[in-house]
Design a protein around this motif. Structure first.
Motif, short mmCIF file in Angstrom:
data_model
loop_
_atom_site.label_atom_id
_atom_site.label_comp_id
_atom_site.label_asym_id
_atom_site.label_seq_id
_atom_site.Cartn_x
_atom_site.Cartn_y
_atom_site.Cartn_z
N ILE A 43 0.83 -1.21 0.00
CA ILE A 43 0.00 0.00 0.00
C ILE A 43 0.87 1.26 0.00
CG2 ILE A 43 -1.52 1.39 1.48
CD1 ILE A 43 -3.19 -0.58 0.09
N ASN A 44 1.85 1.29 0.91
CA ASN A 44 2.71 2.47 0.97
C ASN A 44 3.63 2.55 -0.25
OD1 ASN A 44 1.77 3.62 3.30
ND2 ASN A 44 3.03 2.28 4.59
N ALA A 45 4.11 1.41 -0.67
CA ALA A 45 4.98 1.40 -1.85
C ALA A 45 4.21 1.87 -3.08
CB ALA A 45 5.53 0.00 -2.06
N ASN A 46 2.97 1.39 -3.21
CA ASN A 46 2.14 1.82 -4.35
C ASN A 46 1.93 3.34 -4.36
OD1 ASN A 46 1.78 -0.78 -5.16
ND2 ASN A 46 -0.41 -0.89 -4.75
N LYS A 47 1.77 3.90 -3.14
CA LYS A 47 1.52 5.35 -3.06
C LYS A 47 2.64 6.12 -3.74
CE LYS A 47 -0.97 5.78 1.23
NZ LYS A 47 -0.75 5.86 2.67
N LEU A 48 3.87 5.71 -3.43
CA LEU A 48 5.01 6.42 -4.02
C LEU A 48 5.11 6.18 -5.51
CD1 LEU A 48 6.90 5.91 -0.91
CD2 LEU A 48 7.31 7.97 -2.22
N ALA A 49 4.85 4.93 -5.88
CA ALA A 49 4.88 4.60 -7.32
C ALA A 49 3.80 5.41 -8.05
CB ALA A 49 4.67 3.11 -7.51
N TRP A 50 2.63 5.50 -7.41
CA TRP A 50 1.51 6.20 -8.04
C TRP A 50 1.82 7.68 -8.27
CZ3 TRP A 50 -2.20 5.11 -11.07
CH2 TRP A 50 -3.21 6.05 -11.32
N GLU A 51 2.52 8.29 -7.30
CA GLU A 51 2.89 9.71 -7.44
C GLU A 51 3.64 9.93 -8.76
OE1 GLU A 51 2.21 12.59 -5.89
OE2 GLU A 51 0.73 11.20 -5.06
N ILE A 52 4.45 8.96 -9.11
CA ILE A 52 5.22 9.06 -10.36
C ILE A 52 4.32 8.78 -11.57
CG2 ILE A 52 7.10 7.96 -11.66
CD1 ILE A 52 8.49 7.62 -8.89
N LYS A 55 1.71 11.43 -12.73
CA LYS A 55 2.26 12.62 -13.42
C LYS A 55 2.82 12.26 -14.79
CE LYS A 55 3.73 14.70 -9.08
NZ LYS A 55 4.85 14.43 -8.18
N GLY A 56 2.58 11.03 -15.22
CA GLY A 56 3.08 10.63 -16.54
C GLY A 56 4.48 10.07 -16.51
N GLY A 57 5.00 9.78 -15.30
CA GLY A 57 6.35 9.22 -15.18
C GLY A 57 6.40 7.78 -15.69
N THR A 58 7.60 7.25 -15.77
CA THR A 58 7.75 5.91 -16.35
C THR A 58 7.51 4.83 -15.31
OG1 THR A 58 10.11 5.74 -15.83
CG2 THR A 58 9.52 6.74 -17.96
N ALA A 59 7.07 3.68 -15.82
CA ALA A 59 6.87 2.53 -14.93
C ALA A 59 8.19 2.15 -14.27
CB ALA A 59 6.31 1.36 -15.74
N LEU A 60 9.29 2.33 -14.99
CA LEU A 60 10.59 1.96 -14.41
C LEU A 60 10.89 2.81 -13.17
CD1 LEU A 60 13.19 0.31 -14.61
CD2 LEU A 60 14.14 2.12 -16.05
N ASP A 61 10.72 4.13 -13.29
CA ASP A 61 10.94 4.98 -12.11
C ASP A 61 9.98 4.60 -10.99
OD1 ASP A 61 12.99 6.40 -13.25
OD2 ASP A 61 11.71 8.05 -13.95
N ALA A 62 8.74 4.32 -11.37
CA ALA A 62 7.73 4.01 -10.35
C ALA A 62 8.09 2.76 -9.56
CB ALA A 62 6.37 3.84 -11.02
N VAL A 63 8.51 1.70 -10.26
CA VAL A 63 8.78 0.45 -9.52
C VAL A 63 10.06 0.54 -8.71
CG1 VAL A 63 7.46 -1.01 -11.12
CG2 VAL A 63 9.94 -0.74 -11.47
N GLU A 64 10.97 1.42 -9.12
CA GLU A 64 12.17 1.60 -8.28
C GLU A 64 11.80 2.39 -7.02
OE1 GLU A 64 15.34 4.07 -9.81
OE2 GLU A 64 16.65 3.57 -8.11
N LYS A 65 11.20 3.56 -7.23
CA LYS A 65 10.90 4.44 -6.09
C LYS A 65 9.91 3.77 -5.13
CE LYS A 65 13.66 7.70 -7.17
NZ LYS A 65 13.99 7.40 -8.53
N GLY A 66 8.95 3.06 -5.69
CA GLY A 66 7.95 2.42 -4.84
C GLY A 66 8.57 1.48 -3.82
N VAL A 67 9.43 0.58 -4.27
CA VAL A 67 9.97 -0.40 -3.32
C VAL A 67 11.10 0.17 -2.47
CG1 VAL A 67 9.26 -2.33 -4.79
CG2 VAL A 67 11.63 -1.53 -4.89
N MET A 68 11.69 1.29 -2.91
CA MET A 68 12.70 1.94 -2.06
C MET A 68 12.08 2.35 -0.73
SD MET A 68 14.79 4.37 -4.69
CE MET A 68 15.81 5.22 -3.48
N ASN A 69 10.82 2.70 -0.80
CA ASN A 69 10.11 3.08 0.42
C ASN A 69 10.13 1.93 1.42
OD1 ASN A 69 8.07 4.61 1.96
ND2 ASN A 69 6.80 2.85 1.42
N THR A 70 9.95 0.73 0.94
CA THR A 70 9.93 -0.44 1.83
C THR A 70 11.35 -0.76 2.30
OG1 THR A 70 8.24 -1.19 0.28
CG2 THR A 70 8.82 -2.69 2.06
N GLU A 71 12.31 -0.64 1.40
CA GLU A 71 13.71 -0.88 1.80
C GLU A 71 14.16 0.10 2.86
OE1 GLU A 71 15.68 -2.50 -2.41
OE2 GLU A 71 15.82 -0.39 -1.91
#
Ligand code: SD4
Length: 339
Positions: A43-52, A55-71
C-alpha cells in the motif's frame, strides 16, 4: 472452434472483433497507469509509485521508487532492518526489469540500503545483468552508494539471539497477520523471530502503456550464508515482457526458481490466460512438484497484463497484494489460494 494460432494471426491483423473466452478480443481500452505489489507494505509502496505514474512518469521509475520506500524502513522485513542469515549478517537480493527487456540484479549484497537502485545501476551502467556479494558491494560504492554500518537493527538482534537458542532453519509459511483485506497492519515478527514475509515485488504499467517490475528482499530469515532466493533471478522472482505483461513472486524462493515462476506466469498470459489464471496455473505446478510438502510452504504470484488487468494466486491462505490505479484506488486484494 477457431484454432488459437489462427486467432492470434487474426488478432495481429486487427481482425479480432469478436469475443473469445480468455482473450481480450475486442481490445478494450487498457486500464492504465496501474501498479500492484505484494503484501500489505505494498500500500505504501504503491503510493510512491503512483505519485510518479499519475504525473506521466515511467513505470521503471515508479517500480524503483515504490519499493525503495519499503527498503528504507529500518524496522521492516525487506532492507537492512531485516532478519540476518544464520551467521548474523543481513544479505539482500533485488532485481529490476524494464519494458525493453533490460534487466539488472544484485544478490548477497551487504550494507547497502537500496539494493533495488544498485540493481538498476547494474542494468544501466554495466554490460552485465547480475552482480553478487563483494563485487556488487564494490560496484555500489563506486556508484556513490553509502556503506552502512554492519549492525543489526534492535529487533533483528533480538530475533537472532532468540533463534540461536535452537538454530533451526524452519521457514515459516508466509502469512500476513490479519486476514482482513481492509486492515493495513504492519508486517509482524512471528514467535520464532522471523517476519511473516521478507519481500516486496511490484509490477506497473505507465500512462504510455509500458511495463516494468521490481523485486527486493532480505531473503529467508536465518538462511545459510550465501543463500540466494528467487527475487534477484530474472524469470523466477520477476519477469516483464512489454508485449504481454509482468509478474513477480514471493514466498519460498527455491520453489519459485524450480519452475521459473514469473516467466511462466507471463508465458501463460501470452497463451491467453488472465493474470489470475496464469498465477493459479503456476501455483498448481509448484503444488504438483511438492506433493504433500506443499502444505509446508507459501508461494504467491501477482501479475498484470497489457489491458491493465491484474491478479494473484498463492498456495495457502494469507497472502495479499496491493492494487492502485487511481488517486483514490489503492486497496488490498486477498490472494486466492489452492490449499
Ligand atoms: C526468497 N522469495 O528469498 C524470497 C522470500 C520472500 O516473503 O518472498 N519472503 O526466497
Amino acid at each position: 472452434m477457431l484454432h488459437r494460432r489462427r486467432f492470434l494471426q487474426l488478432g495481429s491483423l486487427g481482425l479480432s472483433s469478436f469475443s473469445f473466452k480468455g482473450f481480450a478480443a475486442s481490445s478494450p481500452a487498457a486500464r492504465k497507469p496501474i501498479v500492484i505489489s505484494t503484501w500489505k507494505d505494498g500500500i505504501n509502496a504503491n503510493k510512491l509509485a503512483w505519485e510518479i505514474l499519475r504525473k506521466g512518469g515511467t513505470a521503471l521509475d515508479a517500480v524503483e521508487k515504490g519499493v525503495m520506500n519499503t527498503e528504507d524502513s529500518l524496522n521492516c522485513c525487506v532492507g537492512l532492518g531485516a532478519n540476518p542469515d544464520r551467521d548474523g549478517r543481513v544479505t539482500l537480493d533485488a532485481s529490476i526489469m524494464d519494458a525493453n527487456g533490460n534487466c539488472g540484479s544484485v544478490a548477497f549484497l551487504e550494507r547497502i540500503k537500496h539494493p533495488i537502485s544498485v540493481a538498476r545501476r547494474v542494468m544501466e551502467k554495466t554490460p552485465h545483468v547480475m552482480l553478487v556479494g563483494e563485487g556488487a558491494q564494490r560496484f555500489a560504492v563506486q556508484q556513490g552508494f553509502r556503506l552502512e554500518p554492519a549492525k543489526l537493527s534492535r529487533d533483528a538482534e533480538k530475533s537472532y539471539r532468540n533463534w540461536l537458542k535452537k538454530s533451526e532453519y524452519k521457514p515459516v509459511v508466509n502469512i500476513e497477520n490479519s486476514k482482513s483485506t481492509a486492515m493495513l497492519a504492519a508486517p509482524t515478527r512471528l514467535e520464532n523471530g522471523s517476519w511473516n514475509h521478507d519481500t516486496i515485488g511490484m509490477v506497473a504499467m505507465d500512462a504510455a502503456g509500458n511495463l516494468s517490475g521490481s523485486c527486493t528482499t532480505s531473503g529467508m530469515a536465518f538462511k545459510m550464508r550465501g543463500r540466494v532466493g528467487d527475487s534477484p533471478i530474472i524469470g523466477a522472482g520477476l519477469f516483464v515482457d512489454n508485449e504481454i505483461g509482468a509478474a513477480t513472486a514471493t514466498g519460498q524462493g527455491e520453489d519459485v526458481i524450480r519452475i521459473c515462476g514469473s516467466h511462466l506466469v507471463v508465458e501463460l498470459m501470452r497463451q491467453g490466460l488472465s493474470p489470475e489464471n496464469a498465477c493459479k496455473t503456476a501455483v498448481e505446478r509448484i503444488i504438483k512438484i511438492k506433493g504433500s510438502k506443499a502444505k509446508d510452504i507459501q508461494v504467491g504470484f501477482i501479475a498484470i497484463n497489457k489491458q491493465g488487468e491484474y491478479g494473484g494466486y498463492c498456495i495457502q491462505q494469507g497472502f495479499d497484494f496491493a492494487v492502485c490505479y487511481a488517486d483514490d484506488k489503492n486497496f488490498m486484494v486477498e490472494g486466492k489460494y489452492l490449499l
